[in-house]
Design a protein around this motif. Structure first.
Motif, PDB file in Angstrom:
ATOM      1  N   THR A 147       0.886  -1.242  -0.016  1.00 51.09           N
ATOM      2  CA  THR A 147       0.061   0.072  -0.096  1.00 51.09           C
ATOM      3  C   THR A 147       0.829   1.154   0.021  1.00 51.09           C
ATOM      4  O   THR A 147       0.479   2.315  -0.446  1.00 51.09           O
ATOM      5  N   ARG A 148       2.002   1.190   0.776  1.00 52.86           N
ATOM      6  CA  ARG A 148       2.970   2.287   0.835  1.00 52.86           C
ATOM      7  C   ARG A 148       3.273   2.581  -0.829  1.00 52.86           C
ATOM      8  O   ARG A 148       3.774   3.796  -0.977  1.00 52.86           O
ATOM      9  N   PHE A 149       3.854   1.521  -1.497  1.00 48.45           N
ATOM     10  CA  PHE A 149       4.209   1.958  -2.739  1.00 48.45           C
ATOM     11  C   PHE A 149       3.278   2.589  -3.577  1.00 48.45           C
ATOM     12  O   PHE A 149       3.376   3.358  -4.347  1.00 48.45           O
ATOM     13  N   ARG A 150       1.639   2.208  -3.428  1.00 55.94           N
ATOM     14  CA  ARG A 150       0.843   2.827  -4.441  1.00 55.94           C
ATOM     15  C   ARG A 150       0.651   4.003  -3.773  1.00 55.94           C
ATOM     16  O   ARG A 150       0.468   5.101  -4.650  1.00 55.94           O
ATOM     17  N   ILE A 151       0.686   4.573  -2.588  1.00 58.70           N
ATOM     18  CA  ILE A 151       0.659   5.890  -2.130  1.00 58.70           C
ATOM     19  C   ILE A 151       1.914   6.766  -2.694  1.00 58.70           C
ATOM     20  O   ILE A 151       1.505   7.943  -2.855  1.00 58.70           O
ATOM     21  N   LYS A 152       2.939   6.053  -2.672  1.00 56.03           N
ATOM     22  CA  LYS A 152       4.094   6.687  -3.265  1.00 56.03           C
ATOM     23  C   LYS A 152       4.002   7.070  -4.909  1.00 56.03           C
ATOM     24  O   LYS A 152       4.751   7.660  -5.505  1.00 56.03           O
ATOM     25  N   GLY A 153       3.061   6.654  -5.596  1.00 52.35           N
ATOM     26  CA  GLY A 153       2.838   6.595  -6.973  1.00 52.35           C
ATOM     27  C   GLY A 153       3.423   5.316  -7.674  1.00 52.35           C
ATOM     28  O   GLY A 153       3.403   5.160  -9.164  1.00 52.35           O
ATOM     29  N   VAL A 154       3.920   4.497  -7.324  1.00 50.45           N
ATOM     30  CA  VAL A 154       4.668   3.266  -8.027  1.00 50.45           C
ATOM     31  C   VAL A 154       3.423   2.200  -8.112  1.00 50.45           C
ATOM     32  O   VAL A 154       2.834   1.910  -7.424  1.00 50.45           O
ATOM     33  N   GLY A 155       3.518   1.785  -9.344  1.00 51.81           N
ATOM     34  CA  GLY A 155       2.555   0.998  -9.860  1.00 51.81           C
ATOM     35  C   GLY A 155       3.024  -0.546  -9.491  1.00 51.81           C
ATOM     36  O   GLY A 155       4.412  -0.857  -9.046  1.00 51.81           O
ATOM     37  N   LEU A 156       2.043  -1.422  -9.300  1.00 55.96           N
ATOM     38  CA  LEU A 156       2.088  -2.888  -8.943  1.00 55.96           C
ATOM     39  C   LEU A 156       1.366  -3.734  -9.925  1.00 55.96           C
ATOM     40  O   LEU A 156       0.385  -3.273 -10.123  1.00 55.96           O
ATOM     41  N   ALA A 157       2.252  -4.683 -10.373  1.00 55.23           N
ATOM     42  CA  ALA A 157       1.694  -5.685 -11.325  1.00 55.23           C
ATOM     43  C   ALA A 157       1.686  -6.837 -10.869  1.00 55.23           C
ATOM     44  O   ALA A 157       2.973  -7.347 -10.440  1.00 55.23           O
ATOM     45  N   LEU A 158       0.692  -7.681 -11.030  1.00 55.67           N
ATOM     46  CA  LEU A 158       0.657  -9.345 -10.514  1.00 55.67           C
ATOM     47  C   LEU A 158       0.950  -9.961 -11.958  1.00 55.67           C
ATOM     48  O   LEU A 158       0.315 -10.292 -12.921  1.00 55.67           O
ATOM     49  N   ASP A 159       2.007 -10.603 -11.823  1.00 53.75           N
ATOM     50  CA  ASP A 159       2.557 -11.420 -12.943  1.00 53.75           C
ATOM     51  C   ASP A 159       2.253 -12.786 -13.128  1.00 53.75           C
ATOM     52  O   ASP A 159       1.833 -13.378 -12.146  1.00 53.75           O
ATOM     53  N   ASP A 160       2.068 -13.334 -14.173  1.00 51.59           N
ATOM     54  CA  ASP A 160       1.973 -14.879 -14.417  1.00 51.59           C
ATOM     55  C   ASP A 160       0.391 -15.136 -13.862  1.00 51.59           C
ATOM     56  O   ASP A 160       0.031 -16.208 -13.435  1.00 51.59           O
ATOM     57  N   PHE A 161      -0.594 -14.309 -14.362  1.00 44.35           N
ATOM     58  CA  PHE A 161      -1.813 -14.502 -13.568  1.00 44.35           C
ATOM     59  C   PHE A 161      -2.432 -15.665 -14.214  1.00 44.35           C
ATOM     60  O   PHE A 161      -2.444 -15.789 -15.347  1.00 44.35           O
ATOM     61  N   GLY A 162      -3.093 -16.551 -13.159  1.00 42.12           N
ATOM     62  CA  GLY A 162      -3.653 -17.730 -14.010  1.00 42.12           C
ATOM     63  C   GLY A 162      -3.002 -18.949 -13.505  1.00 42.12           C
ATOM     64  O   GLY A 162      -3.509 -20.236 -13.672  1.00 42.12           O
TER      65      GLY A 162
END
Length: 276
Positions: A147-162
């Motif tokens: 959550t702190r990353f998102r607050i700082k503006g850094v994007g988060l991606a979930l890789d290999d979904f599925g």
């Protein structure tokens, strides 16, 4: 730990200390117009005797034996410095870096990443951290860090979904803003009704949750056309480009603008044929 692993670990530590690792960069483009949106930084290690060694082999060793933090920080600094060079050359994109869940256990990691961005004059919203779905079990315990990353503006991606069994739960609980559909669902997409149903459902679900969707492993124009019809957001794969050296990205971007029209022409011709 086998003797082979001991040797490989020693070689990895030496290589990291001497600057022997490198990053390659694979483009991700907008599925609608082909514009370059992001590049994924991929770690590469070419051993003088053993040749190319896959990250699948050496990253777990780094995680188990205390090298992963140094390796991650090296990858972040290298990618951020490269982003600044591309920006100076007139190429405005964002960069994604793969992160181990182990690194997220460091409480000050979000602050460290923010300081890196500030020191290199890179806006935090030009950085995306990619984490594999397999790592999401421990990530639930790291919600505050993410959550702190998102607050700082850094994007988060979930890789290999599925590829994991708990992906839908993670989408609801964790603060991702992008998911990447694993290549196993893309390979047979043009002809497999099951894969079409799965990919369509994932895309609709992700969009309903306000998430962006990237399809990995796109290698044919038929796969590209199918993903465009399913409203996938971003495309990544050998059809567009193999992982590139940093110096190759700007020339690639120039060639790609012309090539994109050829890649999407079959779909455009079909739409014209049916009067769409």
């Amino acid at each position: 730990m086998t003797a082979k692993d001991v040797r490989l670990l020693d070689e990895l530590e030496r290589t990291l200390r001497q600057g022997g690792l490198r990053l390659a960069y694979q483009p991700k483009v907008d599925a609608r117009d082909g514009s370059l949106v992001r590049v994924e930084a991929l770690m590469r290690w070419t051993h003088s005797e053993l040749g190319a060694i896959s990250p699948v082999r050496f990253v777990p060793l780094a995680e188990k034996h205390g090298l992963i933090d140094d390796m991650t920080q090296w990858a972040l600094r290298t990618a951020l410095r490269q982003w600044r060079e591309w920006k100076s050359a007139g190429l405005d994109t964002s960069v994604a870096v793969n992160i181990s869940a182990v690194s997220l256990e460091q409480l000050d990691f979000p602050d460290l990443v923010e300081r890196m961005c500030r020191a290199l004059d890179v806006p935090t919203d030009r950085l995306v951290l990619e984490l594999t779905e397999g790592a999401t079990q421990p990530l639930i315990n790291l919600m505050d860090t993410l959550t702190r990353f998102r607050i700082k503006g850094v994007g988060l991606a979930l890789d290999d979904f599925g590829t994991g069994y708990s992906g839908l739960i993670q989408l609801r609980k964790l603060p991702f803003n992008e998911i990447k559909i694993d290549r196993q669902f893309v390979t047979e997409l043009p002809t497999s009704r099951d894969d079409q149903v799965i990919v369509r459902s994932v895309i609709e679900l992700a969009h309903g949750l306000g998430l962006q969707v990237t399809a990995e492993g796109v290698e044919t124009v038929e796969q590209l056309a199918a993903l465009r019809e399913l409203n996938c957001d971003l495309i990544q794969g050998y059809l567009l480009a193999h992982p590139l050296d940093a110096s190759e990205l700007v020339p690639w971007a120039s060639r790609h603008k012309r090539r994109w029209k050829l890649l999407t022409r079959p779909l455009q011709d079909e739409l014209q044929r049916v009067g769409a």
